[in-house]
Scaffold this motif. Structure first.
Motif, PDB file in Angstrom:
ATOM      1  N   ARG A  59       0.609  -0.983   0.041  1.00 51.65           N
ATOM      2  CA  ARG A  59      -0.074  -0.261  -0.298  1.00 51.65           C
ATOM      3  C   ARG A  59       0.591   1.475  -0.293  1.00 51.65           C
ATOM      4  N   ILE A  60       2.109   1.404   0.281  1.00 50.70           N
ATOM      5  CA  ILE A  60       3.166   2.645   0.308  1.00 50.70           C
ATOM      6  C   ILE A  60       3.032   2.805  -0.988  1.00 50.70           C
ATOM      7  N   GLU A  61       3.079   3.905  -1.741  1.00 52.72           N
ATOM      8  CA  GLU A  61       2.674   4.311  -2.722  1.00 52.72           C
ATOM      9  C   GLU A  61       4.439   5.189  -2.547  1.00 52.72           C
ATOM     10  N   GLN A  62       5.444   5.429  -4.265  1.00 53.63           N
ATOM     11  CA  GLN A  62       6.327   5.903  -3.944  1.00 53.63           C
ATOM     12  C   GLN A  62       6.448   6.845  -4.724  1.00 53.63           C
ATOM     13  N   ILE A  63       6.383   8.305  -4.242  1.00 47.41           N
ATOM     14  CA  ILE A  63       6.597  10.009  -5.271  1.00 47.41           C
ATOM     15  C   ILE A  63       6.843   9.047  -6.671  1.00 47.41           C
ATOM     16  N   GLN A  64       6.705   9.888  -7.934  1.00 43.45           N
ATOM     17  CA  GLN A  64       7.769   9.935  -8.872  1.00 43.45           C
ATOM     18  C   GLN A  64       8.185  11.147  -9.449  1.00 43.45           C
ATOM     19  N   PHE A  65       9.090  11.879  -9.965  1.00 40.52           N
ATOM     20  CA  PHE A  65       9.309  12.702 -10.083  1.00 40.52           C
ATOM     21  C   PHE A  65       9.942  12.436 -11.272  1.00 40.52           C
ATOM     22  N   ASP A  66       9.678  13.992 -12.585  1.00 42.61           N
ATOM     23  CA  ASP A  66       9.374  14.289 -13.972  1.00 42.61           C
ATOM     24  C   ASP A  66      11.492  14.576 -14.063  1.00 42.61           C
ATOM     25  N   ARG A  67      11.432  14.451 -15.547  1.00 41.48           N
ATOM     26  CA  ARG A  67      12.572  15.578 -15.721  1.00 41.48           C
ATOM     27  C   ARG A  67      13.189  16.163 -15.005  1.00 41.48           C
ATOM     28  N   GLU A  68      12.667  17.274 -14.490  1.00 43.35           N
ATOM     29  CA  GLU A  68      13.120  18.333 -14.101  1.00 43.35           C
ATOM     30  C   GLU A  68      12.983  17.977 -12.290  1.00 43.35           C
ATOM     31  N   GLY A  69      12.408  16.664 -12.164  1.00 42.01           N
ATOM     32  CA  GLY A  69      12.621  17.003 -10.496  1.00 42.01           C
ATOM     33  C   GLY A  69      11.424  17.533  -9.931  1.00 42.01           C
ATOM     34  N   GLN A  70      10.852  17.443 -10.947  1.00 36.41           N
ATOM     35  CA  GLN A  70       8.973  18.233 -10.253  1.00 36.41           C
ATOM     36  C   GLN A  70       8.465  16.474  -9.853  1.00 36.41           C
ATOM     37  N   PRO A  71       7.411  16.632  -8.641  1.00 35.79           N
ATOM     38  CA  PRO A  71       6.721  15.293  -8.551  1.00 35.79           C
ATOM     39  C   PRO A  71       5.552  15.720 -10.130  1.00 35.79           C
ATOM     40  N   SER A  72       5.759  13.724  -9.686  1.00 36.77           N
ATOM     41  CA  SER A  72       4.404  13.743 -11.153  1.00 36.77           C
ATOM     42  C   SER A  72       3.573  12.301 -11.220  1.00 36.77           C
ATOM     43  N   GLY A  73       3.859  12.089  -9.391  1.00 36.15           N
ATOM     44  CA  GLY A  73       2.421  10.994  -9.308  1.00 36.15           C
ATOM     45  C   GLY A  73       3.587  10.070  -8.828  1.00 36.15           C
ATOM     46  N   THR A  74       2.818   8.812  -8.654  1.00 37.60           N
ATOM     47  CA  THR A  74       3.003   7.864  -7.419  1.00 37.60           C
ATOM     48  C   THR A  74       2.804   7.013  -8.125  1.00 37.60           C
ATOM     49  N   ALA A  75       3.401   5.438  -7.611  1.00 42.70           N
ATOM     50  CA  ALA A  75       3.188   3.904  -8.262  1.00 42.70           C
ATOM     51  C   ALA A  75       4.079   3.660  -6.956  1.00 42.70           C
ATOM     52  N   PRO A  76       2.946   2.220  -7.131  1.00 44.77           N
ATOM     53  CA  PRO A  76       3.319   1.740  -5.617  1.00 44.77           C
ATOM     54  C   PRO A  76       4.918   0.835  -5.682  1.00 44.77           C
ATOM     55  N   PHE A  77       5.165   0.625  -4.283  1.00 45.52           N
ATOM     56  CA  PHE A  77       6.252   0.828  -3.750  1.00 45.52           C
ATOM     57  C   PHE A  77       6.933  -0.027  -4.483  1.00 45.52           C
ATOM     58  N   GLY A  78       8.938   0.157  -4.687  1.00 48.12           N
ATOM     59  CA  GLY A  78       9.555  -1.163  -5.567  1.00 48.12           C
ATOM     60  C   GLY A  78       9.792  -1.050  -7.263  1.00 48.12           C
TER      61      GLY A  78
END
Length: 80
Positions: A59-78
């Motif tokens: 259930r833990i989500e990992q924050i995803q970052f775009d090429r500029e280092g800005q948060p772009s969403g989440t994905a499942p842990f791992g």
């Protein structure tokens, strides 16, 4: 303690009980029949704790970052 009662314990309570069981078994003071029952209870508690940890990890989500280092969403842990 029965399996039904064990299943109702919180993660923290189950872990505390498991630690108590380990101490009793390591002390060698429990008669054989009691030690077997304690071992069986400990095994149920161990499996319960492992299942809850696995569920929590999924259930833990990992924050995803775009090429500029800005948060772009989440994905499942791992992932990623």
């Amino acid at each position: 303690m029965t399996g039904d009662v064990t299943a109702e314990l919180s993660f923290e309570a189950a872990l505390k009980r498991l630690e108590e069981i380990v101490r009793k078994l390591e002390s060698g003071e429990a008669p054989l029949d009691d030690a077997i029952l304690l071992y069986e209870e400990g095994d149920r508690l161990k499996r319960q704790c492992e299942a809850r940890l696995k569920d929590a990890q999924m259930r833990i989500e990992q924050i995803q970052f775009d090429r500029e280092g800005q948060p772009s969403g989440t994905a499942p842990f791992g992932e990623g």
